[in-house]
Motif scaffolding. Structure first.
Motif, PDB file in Angstrom:
ATOM      1  N   PHE A  84      46.820  39.580  41.805  1.00 35.97           N
ATOM      2  CA  PHE A  84      46.324  39.733  43.178  1.00 35.97           C
ATOM      3  C   PHE A  84      44.796  39.652  43.195  1.00 35.97           C
ATOM      4  O   PHE A  84      44.206  38.962  44.041  1.00 35.97           O
ATOM      5  CB  PHE A  84      46.792  41.067  43.754  1.00 35.97           C
ATOM      6  CG  PHE A  84      46.094  41.447  45.029  1.00 35.97           C
ATOM      7  CD1 PHE A  84      46.475  40.885  46.249  1.00 35.97           C
ATOM      8  CD2 PHE A  84      45.047  42.363  45.017  1.00 35.97           C
ATOM      9  CE1 PHE A  84      45.819  41.231  47.430  1.00 35.97           C
ATOM     10  CE2 PHE A  84      44.397  42.716  46.186  1.00 35.97           C
ATOM     11  CZ  PHE A  84      44.773  42.141  47.396  1.00 35.97           C
ATOM     12  N   THR A 137      43.575  36.106  42.644  1.00 36.69           N
ATOM     13  CA  THR A 137      43.744  35.278  43.839  1.00 36.69           C
ATOM     14  C   THR A 137      42.635  35.553  44.850  1.00 36.69           C
ATOM     15  O   THR A 137      42.049  34.622  45.426  1.00 36.69           O
ATOM     16  CB  THR A 137      45.108  35.545  44.490  1.00 36.69           C
ATOM     17  OG1 THR A 137      46.149  35.217  43.559  1.00 36.69           O
ATOM     18  CG2 THR A 137      45.285  34.713  45.752  1.00 36.69           C
ATOM     19  N   PRO A 193      43.318  47.604  42.584  1.00 39.11           N
ATOM     20  CA  PRO A 193      43.191  46.530  43.569  1.00 39.11           C
ATOM     21  C   PRO A 193      41.737  46.319  43.973  1.00 39.11           C
ATOM     22  O   PRO A 193      41.035  47.257  44.344  1.00 39.11           O
ATOM     23  CB  PRO A 193      44.026  47.042  44.754  1.00 39.11           C
ATOM     24  CG  PRO A 193      45.000  47.989  44.144  1.00 39.11           C
ATOM     25  CD  PRO A 193      44.274  48.646  43.005  1.00 39.11           C
TER      26      PRO A 193
END
Length: 255
Positions: A46, A49, A151
């Protein structure tokens, strides 16, 4: 619509997510320092990306089209801010000379370097001694815990993640009262930091290796080196500091 989310709240949420994630299932061949590898790999994908589509292009444009003196001034300014907390963490680690030099760097660069835009301290022999709260915990023997990928924030450990609320709450940029200026400063700092890593990330991307494993191992070794101020003991002869009782590195066995 403006969405208000304090960095304190984000840091707390990340810590909670990490602690909850320790209960996730792990594979039978899990890396000893990375029991959360299945989850970490998903978060890393993630992040990759998001980086490929947003941060890297912006950072590349910043590097290629912003005048070099401006880039240097921006980097110096944010380093000067971080030197304030390096001073505090050197003090918490009982490093007298490093604390004094870090304090003098802040004073000299803030006054004579126009709030740190110009690095006046380095040419006169005042070296940087970067330290953060995670390093301070490691210095006193707090276990690093499992490797985690957060994240957007990237590689970390449970120990480093646990201090995010403290770091966010004491961050000078986050505490700035003018919202527009705070957001611009945060964006510029993020882009400047990413731009400084472009060459390294390009080499890593082009290499025929497992990017995730390489990044994990490099990060863990890098943080270990930071805790030991660039002179870690031989891992073949010593117990890993994260498994030792609470004691500073200077008090640990050096056999």
């Amino acid at each position: 619509m403006r969405i208000a989310l304090s960095r304190w709240g984000m840091g707390t949420a990340l810590v909670a997510l990490t602690l909850l994630s320790t209960g996730c299932a792990t594979g039978p061949n899990a890396h000893p320092n990375d029991p959360l590898e299945p989850m970490n790999r998903k978060v890393a994908r993630f992040n990759d990306t998001a980086d490929d589509n947003v941060l890297r292009p912006v950072a590349t444009g910043y590097r290629d089209y912003t005048p070099k003196p401006v880039q240097t001034g921006v980097s110096n300014f944010f380093r000067n801010l971080s030197d304030v907390w390096s001073t505090a963490n050197n003090g918490l680690q009982l490093k007298g000379r490093e604390t004094a030099e870090s304090l003098m760097r802040v004073v000299v660069n803030t006054i004579f370097g126009i709030y740190g835009i110009f690095d006046v301290a380095t040419p006169i022999g005042l070296e940087r001694h970067p330290e953060d709260f995670g390093q301070t915990l490691g210095y006193w023997g707090v276990p690093s815990g499992p490797y985690v990928v957060l994240p957007l924030l990237g590689p970390s450990t449970v120990r480093d993640t646990s201090v995010l609320p403290l770091e966010f709450s004491t961050d000078f940029v986050s505490k700035h009262d003018v919202v527009a200026e705070r957001n611009v400063a945060w964006l510029v700092r993020t882009v400047d930091k990413r731009a400084s890593l472009l060459q390294t990330s390009d080499l890593l991307t082009d290499a025929a290796i497992d990017k995730y494993s390489f990044t994990r191992d490099a990060y863990l070794q890098y943080r270990r080196n930071q805790v030991y101020d660039g002179n870690p003991p031989d891992e073949d002869n010593l117990v890993d500091p994260s498994a030792e009782p609470l004691a500073p590195p200077s008090a640990r066995s050096t056999k």
